[in-house]
Design a protein around this motif. Structure first.
Motif, PDB file in Angstrom:
ATOM      1  N   ILE A   1       2.321   5.288  -0.304  1.00  0.00           N
ATOM      2  CA  ILE A   1       1.807   5.817  -2.412  1.00  0.00           C
ATOM      3  C   ILE A   1       0.960   7.374  -2.570  1.00  0.00           C
ATOM      4  CG2 ILE A   1       1.413   3.382  -2.956  1.00  0.00           C
ATOM      5  CD1 ILE A   1      -1.505   3.931  -2.277  1.00  0.00           C
ATOM      6  N   ASP A   2       1.273   8.004  -1.607  1.00  0.00           N
ATOM      7  CA  ASP A   2       0.765   9.180  -0.763  1.00  0.00           C
ATOM      8  C   ASP A   2      -0.519   9.174  -1.698  1.00  0.00           C
ATOM      9  OD1 ASP A   2       3.427   9.994  -0.658  1.00  0.00           O
ATOM     10  OD2 ASP A   2       3.758  10.686  -2.640  1.00  0.00           O
ATOM     11  N   CYS A   3      -1.615   8.125  -1.406  1.00  0.00           N
ATOM     12  CA  CYS A   3      -3.082   8.311  -1.631  1.00  0.00           C
ATOM     13  C   CYS A   3      -3.747   9.543  -0.210  1.00  0.00           C
ATOM     14  CB  CYS A   3      -3.822   7.000  -0.835  1.00  0.00           C
ATOM     15  SG  CYS A   3      -3.332   6.597   0.712  1.00  0.00           S
ATOM     16  N   GLY A   4      -3.222  10.093   0.712  1.00  0.00           N
ATOM     17  CA  GLY A   4      -3.786  11.459   0.743  1.00  0.00           C
ATOM     18  C   GLY A   4      -4.582  10.735   1.552  1.00  0.00           C
ATOM     19  N   VAL A   5      -4.983   9.201   2.389  1.00  0.00           N
ATOM     20  CA  VAL A   5      -5.866   8.910   3.029  1.00  0.00           C
ATOM     21  C   VAL A   5      -5.849   9.414   4.705  1.00  0.00           C
ATOM     22  CG1 VAL A   5      -7.245   6.858   4.326  1.00  0.00           C
ATOM     23  CG2 VAL A   5      -7.370   7.501   1.267  1.00  0.00           C
TER      24      VAL A   5
ATOM     25  N   LYS B   1      -6.068  12.360   5.870  1.00  0.00           N
ATOM     26  CA  LYS B   1      -7.917  13.592   5.438  1.00  0.00           C
ATOM     27  C   LYS B   1      -8.213  12.213   7.117  1.00  0.00           C
ATOM     28  CE  LYS B   1     -11.516  14.599   4.604  1.00  0.00           C
ATOM     29  NZ  LYS B   1     -11.604  16.194   5.051  1.00  0.00           N
TER      30      LYS B   1
ATOM     31  N   SER C   1      -5.994   3.053   8.958  1.00  0.00           N
ATOM     32  CA  SER C   1      -6.613   3.371   7.690  1.00  0.00           C
ATOM     33  C   SER C   1      -5.443   3.565   6.105  1.00  0.00           C
ATOM     34  CB  SER C   1      -6.956   4.736   7.274  1.00  0.00           C
ATOM     35  OG  SER C   1      -6.155   5.988   7.506  1.00  0.00           O
ATOM     36  N   CYS C   2      -3.608   3.328   6.820  1.00  0.00           N
ATOM     37  CA  CYS C   2      -3.284   2.896   5.417  1.00  0.00           C
ATOM     38  C   CYS C   2      -3.377   2.182   5.222  1.00  0.00           C
ATOM     39  CB  CYS C   2      -1.941   3.525   6.626  1.00  0.00           C
ATOM     40  SG  CYS C   2      -0.590   3.776   5.031  1.00  0.00           S
ATOM     41  N   PRO C   3      -3.517   2.217   3.528  1.00  0.00           N
ATOM     42  CA  PRO C   3      -3.664   1.200   2.782  1.00  0.00           C
ATOM     43  C   PRO C   3      -2.624   0.176   2.247  1.00  0.00           C
ATOM     44  CG  PRO C   3      -3.585   3.323   1.325  1.00  0.00           C
ATOM     45  CD  PRO C   3      -3.837   3.525   2.653  1.00  0.00           C
TER      46      PRO C   3
END
Lengths: 86, 289
Positions: free
Chosen positions: B166-170, B173, B203-205
């Protein structure tokens, strides 16, 4: 997925004024005050908080939608509150 | 009758400075001791020792102040609670492990399970010098693998599924190696930079990042008079069978190439690592053979 506009999110938590492990505790408490499905923007510092808080929130059963880099050393993590039994 | 101190030492009885008195080292794998074992250890420490135990530097338990004449009774008493003496001297020692993926959110492997398998395979094996195995659950390396003769770090062999992202970017980071970047909203993964720590997976949601348990191995480390840091001589090891082949090849090489009383790190300083590295490459390739 559709872009998320942080300005439309009313629920806010600022965890830039605390350090680990209180960062996660403060975020967790803020999430627990919401109804399942509600969105919140969690404001956090670069470094340890942004490295660890998203993962802890995921492990609690909440859904992370976006991490916004404010390019001022802070981030806003957009989270949808999970179900109580999640 | 002369006392065979070497045999006692091999059997875990460490001679103390006090005459005919021993500190009994117990067989502990991965620093894990059951409540039943603790009960019998307490009883032996009370009855035959001085009412206390010592925790060793490598996650073991020793019961100090055991008298020579009590040794057989102590062994029998411990056996009732499923406790065996450990070892000392030139052989495979206590295998250390963290709690790994059983309990720790950072764990990428079941460190205790791997430690038990290594212990079952090699415990007490006679060698030219002491040989230490350790297993740690992830790249955080709480158990300091580089100080072992054969140290195993848990890792993740990671893969990325764009359709779930979902391209959240976590992930970009949390990656400490800068292996993940976003260009024009698209994720770029530089596998060469990946340390296999698994932070992206954890960490990937959405589960766009997946991780399969894997191992990074460090060889020839020692901490003592002369400190040598273990070296990684193999690429990422992706299954347990390969790990055991690499361990077999390493310990056989040590057995045949080390001088008596020479730690593995010193052997490798003397001989270089090229030959061992070649042998280990064959051991890794054995999976496809």
């Amino acid at each position: 997925m559709a872009d998320i506009n942080i300005d439309q999110i009313e629920n806010r938590a600022d965890i830039t004024d605390v350090v680990c492990p209180v960062t996660f505790v403060k975020a967790k408490v803020a999430l627990e005050e919401l109804e399942p499905g509600e969105l919140i923007a969690i404001h956090m510092n670069d470094g340890e908080p942004v490295q660890n808080v998203p993962r802890s929130i995921k492990e609690e059963g909440h859904q992370i939608l976006k991490l916004i880099d404010n390019e001022d050393g802070t981030y806003d993590l957009i989270v949808r509150r999970g179900e109580d039994d999640a | 009758m002369a006392v065979d101190y070497a045999a006692l030492k091999a059997g875990g009885f460490m001679r103390q400075k006090q005459k005919n008195t021993f500190s009994l080292r117990l067989r502990c794998v991965g620093g894990t001791v059951t409540a039943e074992q603790l009960a019998v250890i307490k009883q032996v420490a009370d009855q035959y020792g001085h009412g206390y135990i010592h925790l060793t530097a490598r996650q073991g338990i020793e019961i100090p102040f055991i008298k020579l004449e009590d040794i057989d009774d102590v062994k029998a008493a411990l056996a009732k609670g499923g406790v065996e003496p450990g070892v000392c001297g030139p052989r495979v020692r206590t295998v250390t492990a963290c709690q790994g993926g059983r309990c720790c959110p950072s764990g990428c492997i079941d460190a205790l399970d791997i430690a038990r398998k290594l212990d079952a395979r090699y415990f007490g094996r006679e060698l030219p010098c002491k040989f230490k195995f350790g297993v740690t659950g992830c790249i955080n390396n709480c158990l300091k693998m580089e100080e072992n003769d054969f140290g195993v770090k848990g890792a993740y062999d990671v893969s990325y599924d764009e359709s779930q992202c979902i391209d959240c970017g976590v992930c970009a980071k949390v990656c400490r190696e800068n292996a993940i970047t976003f260009e024009d909203g698209k994720l770029i993964f530089d596998a060469d930079k990946c340390s296999h720590c698994g932070r992206c997976v954890k960490s990937c949601p959405t589960g766009a990042w997946e991780g399969k348990s894997a191992f990074r191995v460090y060889i020839g480390g020692t901490f003592g008079n002369h400190i040598i840091s273990g070296k990684e001589l193999t690429p990422l090891i992706k299954d347990e069978g390969t790990l055991m082949r690499v361990a077999d090849a390493t310990i056989d090489y040590f057995d045949t190439h080390s001088n008596k009383g020479e730690r593995f790190g010193k052997t490798l300083e003397r001989l270089g690592t090229d030959e061992l590295q070649h042998i280990l490459e064959e051991a890794v390739a054995g999976a496809e053979a």
